[in-house]
Design a protein around this motif. Structure first.
Motif, mmCIF file in Angstrom:
data_model
loop_
_atom_site.group_PDB
_atom_site.id
_atom_site.type_symbol
_atom_site.label_atom_id
_atom_site.label_comp_id
_atom_site.label_asym_id
_atom_site.label_seq_id
_atom_site.Cartn_x
_atom_site.Cartn_y
_atom_site.Cartn_z
ATOM 1 N N ALA A 1 0.848 -1.198 0.000
ATOM 2 C CA ALA A 1 0.000 0.000 0.000
ATOM 3 C C ALA A 1 0.882 1.246 0.000
ATOM 4 O O ALA A 1 0.883 2.028 0.942
ATOM 5 N N LEU A 2 1.638 1.419 -1.073
ATOM 6 C CA LEU A 2 2.554 2.554 -1.157
ATOM 7 C C LEU A 2 1.811 3.825 -1.544
ATOM 8 O O LEU A 2 0.975 3.815 -2.450
ATOM 9 N N GLY A 3 2.149 4.931 -0.869
ATOM 10 C CA GLY A 3 1.681 6.234 -1.285
ATOM 11 C C GLY A 3 2.640 6.831 -2.301
ATOM 12 O O GLY A 3 3.701 6.261 -2.584
ATOM 13 N N PRO A 4 2.306 7.978 -2.890
ATOM 14 C CA PRO A 4 3.215 8.613 -3.845
ATOM 15 C C PRO A 4 4.597 8.849 -3.230
ATOM 16 O O PRO A 4 4.721 9.295 -2.095
ATOM 17 N N ASP A 5 5.630 8.501 -3.973
ATOM 18 C CA ASP A 5 7.036 8.721 -3.593
ATOM 19 C C ASP A 5 7.470 7.863 -2.416
ATOM 20 O O ASP A 5 8.508 8.132 -1.802
ATOM 21 N N GLN A 6 6.714 6.845 -2.082
ATOM 22 C CA GLN A 6 7.107 5.927 -1.011
ATOM 23 C C GLN A 6 7.708 4.669 -1.613
ATOM 24 O O GLN A 6 7.412 4.285 -2.743
ATOM 25 N N TRP A 7 8.550 3.993 -0.817
ATOM 26 C CA TRP A 7 9.228 2.799 -1.291
ATOM 27 C C TRP A 7 9.363 1.803 -0.157
ATOM 28 O O TRP A 7 9.221 2.146 1.021
ATOM 29 N N ALA A 8 9.631 0.557 -0.513
ATOM 30 C CA ALA A 8 9.731 -0.510 0.485
ATOM 31 C C ALA A 8 10.775 -1.525 0.045
ATOM 32 O O ALA A 8 11.030 -1.701 -1.154
ATOM 33 N N LEU A 9 11.375 -2.172 1.035
ATOM 34 C CA LEU A 9 12.344 -3.241 0.805
ATOM 35 C C LEU A 9 11.720 -4.577 1.166
ATOM 36 O O LEU A 9 11.023 -4.687 2.174
ATOM 37 N N THR A 10 12.013 -5.596 0.360
ATOM 38 C CA THR A 10 11.568 -6.952 0.643
ATOM 39 C C THR A 10 12.786 -7.859 0.617
ATOM 40 O O THR A 10 13.541 -7.843 -0.367
ATOM 41 N N GLY A 11 12.988 -8.634 1.685
ATOM 42 C CA GLY A 11 14.131 -9.521 1.726
ATOM 43 C C GLY A 11 15.140 -9.118 2.786
ATOM 44 O O GLY A 11 14.887 -8.249 3.620
ATOM 45 N N ALA A 12 16.317 -9.734 2.729
ATOM 46 C CA ALA A 12 17.345 -9.559 3.759
ATOM 47 C C ALA A 12 18.266 -8.391 3.402
ATOM 48 O O ALA A 12 19.434 -8.571 3.029
#
Length: 562
Positions: free
Chosen positions: A449-460
């Motif tokens: 559920a990313l908003g504008p200009d947001q980012w996320a990491l998945t993993g180690a």
């Protein structure tokens, strides 16, 4: 004064971050003791050591970082022993017996009797604080990131160290408040437990847990990821109130005049393709000094114009000097810069300003920055950032004619460029986004559920100061962006290694929107340390970008958008 207040408030906010958890047991170990002679020296030692180490690491290069790691392990052993002595009082009594005997003999000689007195309490607490300061690795939000970046670019100064000390004092203030509240709770616990030793053993166990967390790197990895967004909104508001937020650089109001003699360019660490050069040697020539770095998208977009000017006016008295000032650690490598210079088609002299001596001589603050110097060696014009290429070329022509040049070729119409060197769309787009701890912002915990200009990491992923490293695969980065182009600075963590990846746009292969460094089905490889163009839309738009890595061993530094 405003900057010091903002730095102090930024430090106060660290109490809201999970990154503070590993050092809290050392602070609470002082609970129940006099504040002035025990708690205050401990917190002061923490602040002093953090300010000293952070200043040294920011400006001292790799040797300082290595020395800090050695000190870190010494502190881990010291504090581990401290925790064991709290957990097992008998062990502490035996370990401290020789020290106590020595202290008794010394105090007898100076006539103080056998009492350790407040001086001993102060000294022990200060030592504990200094050791804790070696271990403390706060999550670097916008405020701390701004201070550390300024230290790296502008060199060591009393102001930089003062800002770091103010930041650490802010953290110490919030720790002291927590300790005062926690101390009341501990006093209440002692009343019920009737044995202070149980409380001390509990605190000793917590100290050992903190030591283990730091030794395993949890304070720099897991806790840093958990706390990524916890204080960022507050810190960004403070930066805005203090006028420290990122801005588009402003041009001088009177941008074409005689600014006086230009600073010399003799502080570079190495020269490629000619040199070393000095402005004294170049008297009679018009000189363009271009501060750039090879993974900077804005620098890459200006390069076709700079190269065109050099080719067009070389025989008429123009000398172009690329002053390469690194933003990331891998850009300090002469081999990396030499490879980039060859790949980008640069044939004019390039100086490596790895120590930022020339950068500081010009009081520069931006990549790219163009400084136009006339035939007398006087600075006549400054241009920050992209754009205004026709204006810049006209100034070159004017300076050449002032120097006596005739029969100048017609002005250029603007070179054609492809890939990452193509001109920006100039339309609203997502901001430059760093993935490391120092300047990282807008990170969220879930990519769903990313908003504008947001980012996320998945993993180690291990988020370090200036980068995020995927330690083992699989892993991914997801970003909800606005713009035409998506660029990402990537590097293998081991030289010579090739890392495969796949890019998707809104969950699908990019197809015609594929950037210069991937195929239409989204596949590409990371082979060298550089900026990769991954998405190129036909026009400005928005979407969800995702890059997936099957294997670890890749480092991601910064997103830029066109």
């Amino acid at each position: 004064m405003t900057l010091f207040l903002i730095a102090w408030l930024g430090g106060v906010l660290t109490i809201l971050s999970p990154c503070i958890l590993p050092v809290l047991p050392f602070v609470f170990a002082r609970a129940g003791r006099p504040f002035v002679t025990s708690v205050l020296p401990m917190l002061l030692g923490l602040a002093l050591m953090f300010a000293a180490v952070a200043s040294l690491a920011a400006v001292g290069g790799a040797w300082a970082v290595q020395a800090n790691e050695i000190g870190r392990w010494i502190a881990i052993v010291l504090l581990g022993a401290f925790g064991l002595m709290m957990l097992f009082p008998g062990l502490g009594d035996r370990a401290m017996a020789p020290v106590a005997a020595l202290g008794a003999r010394l105090t007898e000689r100076v006539g103080v009797g056998g009492r350790s007195g407040p001086a001993g309490e102060v000294g022990g607490s200060l030592l504990l604080g200094l050791a804790t300061g070696l271990l403390w690795a706060p999550c670097a939000g916008p405020i701390l990131g701004l201070i550390l970046t300024g230290a790296a670019l502008n060199g060591a100064s009393a102001s930089t160290t003062g800002l770091l000390f103010a930041y650490a004092l802010g953290a110490a203030t919030s720790m002291a408040a927590a300790l005062l509240l926690g101390g009341q709770a501990l006093k209440a616990m002692k009343g019920y437990l009737k044995h202070e030793r149980i409380v001390r053993r509990t605190l000793g166990a917590l100290v050992l847990v903190g030591v283990a967390a730091i030794a395993l790197g949890l304070d720099r990895g897991v806790l840093a990821r958990l706390s990524a967004a916890s204080t960022e909104r507050f810190e960004q508001s403070l930066l805005g109130m203090g006028g420290m937020e990122d801005r588009v650089p402003e041009q001088p109001a009177d941008d074409f005049r005689d600014f006086g003699p230009a600073p010399e360019i003799t502080g570079a660490t190495q020269w490629l393709q000619g040199g070393p050069l000095s402005l004294q040697d170049l008297r009679g020539k018009v000189v363009l000094v271009d501060f750039w770095t090879y993974s900077c998208i804005n620098c890459l977009r200006t390069l076709p114009h700079v190269i065109d000017w050099q080719e067009r006016y070389l025989d008429h008295g123009l000398v172009v000097i690329g002053m390469h000032a690194p933003e990331f650690a891998f850009e300090r490598s002469p081999g990396n810069v030499r490879r980039a210079v060859e790949e980008l088609g640069i044939d004019y002299p390039v100086a490596l300003d790895n120590d930022f001596r020339v950068w500081r001589a010009y009081a520069n603050r931006y990549w790219p920055a163009h400084y136009f110097i006339d035939a007398r060696g006087h600075l006549r014009h400054v241009r920050f950032g992209e754009g205004e290429y026709a204006r810049s070329e006209q100034i070159i022509r004017t300076l050449l004619m002032e120097a006596g040049a005739t029969d100048l070729p017609p002005a250029g119409e603007g070179p054609a460029a492809e890939g990452a060197m193509a001109a920006s769309s100039g339309r609203p787009r997502s901001p430059e986004t760093y993935l490391g701890l120092e300047r990282g912002r807008n990170l969220v915990t879930s990519p769903d559920a990313l908003g504008p200009d947001q980012w996320a990491l998945t993993g180690a992923w291990d988020r370090q100061d200036e980068r995020a490293v995927l330690e083992e695969g699989p892993g991914a980065i997801t970003y909800r962006f606005r713009g035409r182009d998506v660029h990402l600075v990537l590097a293998p963590t081991q030289p010579g290694r090739t890392i495969r990846f796949r890019v998707t746009l809104d969950g699908e292969a990019p197809g015609a929107a594929a950037g210069a460094d991937i195929s239409a089905d989204g596949y590409g490889v990371v082979e060298t340390d550089r900026l990769y163009q991954l998405i190129r839309l036909p026009d400005v738009g928005e979407g969800v970008f995702r890059i997936e890595f099957e294997d670890g061993g890749v480092a991601a530094y910064a997103f830029t958008f066109g």
